[in-house]
Write an enzyme that holds these catalytic residues in place. Structure first.
Site, PDB file in Angstrom:
ATOM      1  N   LYS A  14       0.817  -1.224   0.000  1.00 11.44           N
ATOM      2  CA  LYS A  14       0.000   0.000   0.000  1.00 11.44           C
ATOM      3  C   LYS A  14       0.847   1.270   0.000  1.00 11.44           C
ATOM      4  O   LYS A  14       0.605   2.173  -0.780  1.00 11.44           O
ATOM      5  CB  LYS A  14      -0.886   0.080   1.266  1.00 11.44           C
ATOM      6  CG  LYS A  14      -2.012  -0.905   1.343  1.00 11.44           C
ATOM      7  CD  LYS A  14      -2.889  -0.594   2.560  1.00 11.44           C
ATOM      8  CE  LYS A  14      -2.180  -0.642   3.902  1.00 11.44           C
ATOM      9  NZ  LYS A  14      -1.660  -1.944   4.296  1.00 11.44           N
ATOM     10  N   ARG A  89      -9.528   1.881   9.221  1.00 13.49           N
ATOM     11  CA  ARG A  89      -9.026   0.550   9.526  1.00 13.49           C
ATOM     12  C   ARG A  89     -10.032  -0.285  10.312  1.00 13.49           C
ATOM     13  O   ARG A  89      -9.761  -1.418  10.670  1.00 13.49           O
ATOM     14  CB  ARG A  89      -7.764   0.673  10.343  1.00 13.49           C
ATOM     15  CG  ARG A  89      -6.675  -0.256   9.759  1.00 13.49           C
ATOM     16  CD  ARG A  89      -5.434   0.240   9.875  1.00 13.49           C
ATOM     17  NE  ARG A  89      -4.271  -0.559   9.854  1.00 13.49           N
ATOM     18  CZ  ARG A  89      -3.164  -0.123   9.271  1.00 13.49           C
ATOM     19  NH1 ARG A  89      -3.158   1.021   8.638  1.00 13.49           N
ATOM     20  NH2 ARG A  89      -2.075  -0.842   9.336  1.00 13.49           N
ATOM     21  N   ARG A 128      11.105  -7.059   4.652  1.00 16.02           N
ATOM     22  CA  ARG A 128      11.128  -5.636   4.982  1.00 16.02           C
ATOM     23  C   ARG A 128      11.681  -5.423   6.388  1.00 16.02           C
ATOM     24  O   ARG A 128      12.401  -4.464   6.652  1.00 16.02           O
ATOM     25  CB  ARG A 128       9.703  -5.067   4.876  1.00 16.02           C
ATOM     26  CG  ARG A 128       9.642  -3.579   5.056  1.00 16.02           C
ATOM     27  CD  ARG A 128       8.268  -3.047   4.740  1.00 16.02           C
ATOM     28  NE  ARG A 128       7.336  -3.225   5.834  1.00 16.02           N
ATOM     29  CZ  ARG A 128       6.044  -2.922   5.778  1.00 16.02           C
ATOM     30  NH1 ARG A 128       5.518  -2.481   4.657  1.00 16.02           N
ATOM     31  NH2 ARG A 128       5.266  -3.100   6.814  1.00 16.02           N
ATOM     32  N   ARG A 134      11.821  -2.111  11.205  1.00 19.35           N
ATOM     33  CA  ARG A 134      10.634  -1.556  11.858  1.00 19.35           C
ATOM     34  C   ARG A 134      10.339  -2.347  13.123  1.00 19.35           C
ATOM     35  O   ARG A 134      10.355  -3.569  13.114  1.00 19.35           O
ATOM     36  CB  ARG A 134       9.423  -1.639  10.904  1.00 19.35           C
ATOM     37  CG  ARG A 134       9.230  -0.380  10.112  1.00 19.35           C
ATOM     38  CD  ARG A 134       8.100  -0.499   9.113  1.00 19.35           C
ATOM     39  NE  ARG A 134       6.802  -0.822   9.701  1.00 19.35           N
ATOM     40  CZ  ARG A 134       5.654  -0.661   9.050  1.00 19.35           C
ATOM     41  NH1 ARG A 134       5.632  -0.191   7.832  1.00 19.35           N
ATOM     42  NH2 ARG A 134       4.522  -0.980   9.631  1.00 19.35           N
ATOM     43  N   ARG A 145      -0.565  -8.664  13.209  1.00 19.90           N
ATOM     44  CA  ARG A 145      -1.102  -7.589  12.364  1.00 19.90           C
ATOM     45  C   ARG A 145      -1.989  -8.134  11.259  1.00 19.90           C
ATOM     46  O   ARG A 145      -3.006  -7.532  10.911  1.00 19.90           O
ATOM     47  CB  ARG A 145       0.043  -6.750  11.785  1.00 19.90           C
ATOM     48  CG  ARG A 145       0.490  -5.694  12.794  1.00 19.90           C
ATOM     49  CD  ARG A 145       1.834  -5.103  12.483  1.00 19.90           C
ATOM     50  NE  ARG A 145       1.899  -4.528  11.164  1.00 19.90           N
ATOM     51  CZ  ARG A 145       3.011  -4.506  10.423  1.00 19.90           C
ATOM     52  NH1 ARG A 145       4.113  -5.047  10.874  1.00 19.90           N
ATOM     53  NH2 ARG A 145       2.995  -3.952   9.259  1.00 19.90           N
TER      54      ARG A 145
HETATM   55  P1  AMP Z   1       0.834   0.843   8.537  1.00 19.62           P
HETATM   56  O1  AMP Z   1       2.099   1.531   8.202  1.00 19.62           O
HETATM   57  O2  AMP Z   1      -0.356   1.395   7.778  1.00 19.62           O
HETATM   58  O3  AMP Z   1       0.933  -0.646   8.451  1.00 19.62           O
HETATM   59  O4  AMP Z   1       0.528   1.193  10.072  1.00 19.62           O
HETATM   60  C1  AMP Z   1       1.422   0.812  11.095  1.00 19.62           C
HETATM   61  C2  AMP Z   1       0.700   0.745  12.423  1.00 19.62           C
HETATM   62  O5  AMP Z   1       0.169   2.049  12.737  1.00 19.62           O
HETATM   63  C3  AMP Z   1      -0.509  -0.171  12.459  1.00 19.62           C
HETATM   64  O6  AMP Z   1      -0.140  -1.509  12.709  1.00 19.62           O
HETATM   65  C4  AMP Z   1      -1.294   0.435  13.608  1.00 19.62           C
HETATM   66  O7  AMP Z   1      -0.709   0.102  14.857  1.00 19.62           O
HETATM   67  C5  AMP Z   1      -1.072   1.920  13.397  1.00 19.62           C
HETATM   68  N1  AMP Z   1      -2.126   2.488  12.536  1.00 19.62           N
HETATM   69  C6  AMP Z   1      -1.991   2.949  11.267  1.00 19.62           C
HETATM   70  N2  AMP Z   1      -3.163   3.393  10.792  1.00 19.62           N
HETATM   71  C7  AMP Z   1      -4.079   3.203  11.771  1.00 19.62           C
HETATM   72  C8  AMP Z   1      -5.462   3.433  11.893  1.00 19.62           C
HETATM   73  N3  AMP Z   1      -6.176   3.936  10.882  1.00 19.62           N
HETATM   74  N4  AMP Z   1      -6.065   3.118  13.063  1.00 19.62           N
HETATM   75  C9  AMP Z   1      -5.359   2.613  14.094  1.00 19.62           C
HETATM   76  N5  AMP Z   1      -4.056   2.339  14.048  1.00 19.62           N
HETATM   77  C10 AMP Z   1      -3.406   2.628  12.894  1.00 19.62           C
END
Ligand code: AMP
Length: 188
Positions: A14, A89, A128, A134, A145
């Site tokens: 994404k 989400r 990654r 990360r 996740r």
């Molecule tokens: P991502 O980079 O989109 O995979 O986001 C990394 C982490 O940020 C996720 O695993 C969540 O812990 C947090 N996160 C990102 N977007 C959201 C969201 N819309 N609602 C809640 N937590 C989020």
């Protein structure tokens, strides 16, 4: 109008695709994950609040996330279009986004759903993890996740399906090919 969402499981690509598509369409890519990571790095109050949830692979509470997105979407550069990556989400965030956009007199135009199978996702995420370090990329957290995505995020797709906004795109293969597929899907 280009008010777009990109949704898909962790590891589907994404973030990479959002940056490319947004660049092409000349709109900001707004990644909630990136905003959180930046705040964690800078040790802001928001970062401190979000860190433990992110490290565990859980969603940050809606109260925190929603306010952050509300403020970001009100910024000038998002007025004529945006690509939201990683939000909404869960179904509560869908309702909140509807509300935020209603206040702005806006609507979502299309939702891109990036598809990839589970084994491929785990493999990519582990790769990654090795490259980027990360803190939410250990195997255990990765699996968690993916589960959070299935349980909390996947159910929201039915809302956008009912609104006939979803374009499914195969996220497998070369990055360039996926970008081409997405741009094709957006023309529909
Ligand atoms: P991502 O980079 O989109 O995979 O986001 C990394 C982490 O940020 C996720 O695993 C969540 O812990 C947090 N996160 C990102 N977007 C959201 C969201 N819309 N609602 C809640 N937590 C989020």
């Amino acid at each position: 109008m280009n008010r777009l969402l990109i949704i898909g499981p962790p590891g589907a690509g994404k973030g990479t695709q959002a940056a490319r598509i947004a660049d092409k369409l000349n709109i900001p890519a707004i990644s909630t994950g990136d905003i959180f990571r930046k705040n964690i790095k800078e040790e802001t109050p928001l970062g401190k609040e979000a860190k433990s949830y992110i490290d565990a692979g859980n969603l940050v509470p809606d109260s925190v996330t929603n306010n952050m997105v509300r403020a970001r979407l009100a910024e000038e550069d998002a007025r004529d279009g945006f690509l939201l990556d990683g939000y909404p989400r869960n179904t509560a965030q869908v309702a909140e986004l509807d509300e935020i956009l209603k206040e702005l007199g806006q609507e979502i135009d299309q939702v891109l759903l990036l598809i990839a199978d589970n084994d491929e996702l785990v493999e990519r995420l582990l790769g990654r993890a090795a490259e980027q370090g990360r803190t939410d990329d250990t195997e255990e957290v990765i699996r968690h996740r993916l589960k959070v995505y299935e349980e909390q995020t996947a159910p929201l797709l039915s809302v956008y399906r009912e609104r006939a906004l979803i374009q499914e795109v195969d996220g497998l293969g070369e990055i360039d090919d996926v970008t081409t597929r997405i741009l094709e899907a957006l023309k529909k």
